[in-house]
Design an enzyme around this catalytic site. Structure first.
Site, PDB file in Angstrom:
ATOM      1  N   GLY A 151       0.843  -1.185   0.000  1.00 49.42           N
ATOM      2  CA  GLY A 151       0.000   0.000   0.000  1.00 49.42           C
ATOM      3  C   GLY A 151       0.881   1.238   0.000  1.00 49.42           C
ATOM      4  O   GLY A 151       2.013   1.195   0.493  1.00 49.42           O
ATOM      5  N   CYS A 162       5.899   0.134   7.654  1.00 43.70           N
ATOM      6  CA  CYS A 162       5.508   1.282   6.827  1.00 43.70           C
ATOM      7  C   CYS A 162       6.722   1.722   6.011  1.00 43.70           C
ATOM      8  O   CYS A 162       7.815   1.856   6.559  1.00 43.70           O
ATOM      9  CB  CYS A 162       5.042   2.418   7.730  1.00 43.70           C
ATOM     10  SG  CYS A 162       4.574   3.906   6.835  1.00 43.70           S
ATOM     11  N   LEU A 163       6.526   1.956   4.715  1.00 40.61           N
ATOM     12  CA  LEU A 163       7.651   2.340   3.843  1.00 40.61           C
ATOM     13  C   LEU A 163       8.265   3.674   4.264  1.00 40.61           C
ATOM     14  O   LEU A 163       9.421   3.937   3.973  1.00 40.61           O
ATOM     15  CB  LEU A 163       7.188   2.420   2.384  1.00 40.61           C
ATOM     16  CG  LEU A 163       6.748   1.087   1.753  1.00 40.61           C
ATOM     17  CD1 LEU A 163       6.223   1.325   0.332  1.00 40.61           C
ATOM     18  CD2 LEU A 163       7.885   0.073   1.733  1.00 40.61           C
ATOM     19  N   HIS A 192      -2.860   7.381   6.987  1.00 45.55           N
ATOM     20  CA  HIS A 192      -1.913   8.311   6.357  1.00 45.55           C
ATOM     21  C   HIS A 192      -2.639   9.561   5.857  1.00 45.55           C
ATOM     22  O   HIS A 192      -2.126  10.674   5.968  1.00 45.55           O
ATOM     23  CB  HIS A 192      -1.208   7.646   5.165  1.00 45.55           C
ATOM     24  CG  HIS A 192       0.013   6.863   5.533  1.00 45.55           C
ATOM     25  ND1 HIS A 192       1.115   7.436   6.126  1.00 45.55           N
ATOM     26  CD2 HIS A 192       0.323   5.552   5.366  1.00 45.55           C
ATOM     27  CE1 HIS A 192       2.044   6.505   6.322  1.00 45.55           C
ATOM     28  NE2 HIS A 192       1.588   5.348   5.873  1.00 45.55           N
ATOM     29  N   HIS A 246      -4.553   1.241   7.435  1.00 49.91           N
ATOM     30  CA  HIS A 246      -3.220   1.835   7.585  1.00 49.91           C
ATOM     31  C   HIS A 246      -3.064   3.027   6.611  1.00 49.91           C
ATOM     32  O   HIS A 246      -2.597   4.100   7.013  1.00 49.91           O
ATOM     33  CB  HIS A 246      -2.151   0.761   7.324  1.00 49.91           C
ATOM     34  CG  HIS A 246      -0.737   1.253   7.389  1.00 49.91           C
ATOM     35  ND1 HIS A 246       0.161   0.827   8.341  1.00 49.91           N
ATOM     36  CD2 HIS A 246      -0.051   2.132   6.619  1.00 49.91           C
ATOM     37  CE1 HIS A 246       1.324   1.431   8.148  1.00 49.91           C
ATOM     38  NE2 HIS A 246       1.227   2.226   7.105  1.00 49.91           N
ATOM     39  N   GLU A 247      -3.453   2.829   5.348  1.00 47.61           N
ATOM     40  CA  GLU A 247      -3.296   3.899   4.352  1.00 47.61           C
ATOM     41  C   GLU A 247      -4.253   5.057   4.635  1.00 47.61           C
ATOM     42  O   GLU A 247      -3.910   6.223   4.440  1.00 47.61           O
ATOM     43  CB  GLU A 247      -3.520   3.358   2.930  1.00 47.61           C
ATOM     44  CG  GLU A 247      -2.594   2.218   2.514  1.00 47.61           C
ATOM     45  CD  GLU A 247      -1.128   2.491   2.773  1.00 47.61           C
ATOM     46  OE1 GLU A 247      -0.708   3.666   2.691  1.00 47.61           O
ATOM     47  OE2 GLU A 247      -0.384   1.531   3.071  1.00 47.61           O
ATOM     48  N   GLN A 269       2.985   9.948   1.374  1.00 47.21           N
ATOM     49  CA  GLN A 269       4.282   9.250   1.375  1.00 47.21           C
ATOM     50  C   GLN A 269       5.139   9.598   0.166  1.00 47.21           C
ATOM     51  O   GLN A 269       6.326   9.274   0.131  1.00 47.21           O
ATOM     52  CB  GLN A 269       4.061   7.735   1.428  1.00 47.21           C
ATOM     53  CG  GLN A 269       3.433   7.276   2.729  1.00 47.21           C
ATOM     54  CD  GLN A 269       3.301   5.771   2.778  1.00 47.21           C
ATOM     55  OE1 GLN A 269       2.335   5.223   2.277  1.00 47.21           O
ATOM     56  NE2 GLN A 269       4.283   5.098   3.356  1.00 47.21           N
TER      57      GLN A 269
HETATM   58 ZN    ZN Z   1       2.510   3.506   6.022  1.00 49.49          ZN
END
Ligand code: ZN
Length: 190
Positions: free
Chosen positions: A45, A96-97, A142, A138-139, A50
Site C-alpha cells: 500500500g 511502513c515504507l 496516512h 493503515h493507508e 508518502q
Molecule cells: Zn505507512
C-alpha cells in the site's frame, strides 16, 4: 516513474490531506507512479503523503501479501471514507515504507465498509476484511496525518526513539529512493 518515498519527520506525513478531483489527468499520472513506486519498494500500500502530496489518494495491491488469496485486491482509492468498522480487533505486526526498520503490533477491527472513487471516477461502496481491510486502515490513517507508530505503547515508543531519529536524519539504510526530513551531511537521493 519511481518517486522518492518521504520518510518519518517530513511534515507532509502528519498533516491531514485534502480532497482531490479524480478526473484530473495529473492524478491519473500520479496513480501510475504510485503503483510503480510501491512495487519498487515491495510494499502492499502507498498513500499520497508518502510521496509528498497532501491529497486523499492511496493505492493498494494486497497480492504482494498473499498472491493466492488477494489476487483481485489491486485498487485505487480516491477521496475514501471508512463508513464503519466492526468485529473483534486483531493484532498484526505492521510496517511502513516511510518508517523503515520499525515494526510493531497494531490492533485493528477486521471488517470495514469503505466509500471511495475509483480510477475511472466511479463512486464505490464495499466491505473489506482480513488483510485488505488492514492495509486500507493503515493507508487511510496516512490521509488523516496519522502514523502507525502512534498506536504503540509509550514504552515501545521510547524504545524506537533512536531509530526514528536516525530515519529523520536520513541515516537509516533503505534500498529504495527516499526523501529524509533532515538529511545529515548529505543530499536526499531522488
Ligand atoms: Zn505507512
Amino acid at each position: 516513474m519511481i518517486l522518492p518515498i518521504y520518510l518519518y519527520g517530513n511534515p507532509v506525513l502528519t498533516t491531514p490531506t485534502l480532497e482531490v478531483d479524480p478526473m484530473d489527468p495529473a492524478v491519473l499520472g500520479l496513480i501510475h507512479d504510485m503503483f510503480e513506486t510501491m512495487y519498487a519498494a515491495s510494499g502492499v500500500g502507498l498513500a499520497a503523503p508518502q510521496i509528498g502530496r497532501g491529497i486523499k489518494l492511496f493505492v493498494m495491491d494486497a497480492a504482494g501479501f498473499d498472491p493466492k488469496r488477494f489476487s483481485e485486491e489491486k485498487r485505487v482509492f480516491v477521496n475514501p471514507v471508512i463508513i464503519q468498522e466492526e468485529g473483534e480487533p486483531w493484532l498484526f505486526n505492521e510496517g511502513c515504507l516511510s518508517i523503515p526498520d520499525v515494526r510493531g503490533d497494531v490492533m485493528r477491527k477486521p471488517r470495514i465498509q469503505v466509500a471511495w472513487t475509483d480510477q475511472d471516477g466511479k463512486r464505490q461502496l464495499q466491505w473489506f476484511d482480513d488483510m485488505p481491510a488492514r492495509i486500507i486502515q493503515h493507508e487511510y490513517d496516512h490521509l488523516m496525518g496519522k502514523l502507525f507508530v502512534g498506536y504503540f505503547s509509550p514504552l515501545r515508543r521510547q524504545m524506537i526513539q533512536r531509530r526514528l531519529e536516525s530515519i529523520r536524519k536520513g541515516m537509516t539504510k533503505v534500498d529504495y529512493p527516499v526523501f529524509a526530513a533532515l538529511p545529515q551531511g548529505g543530499r536526499n537521493k531522488r
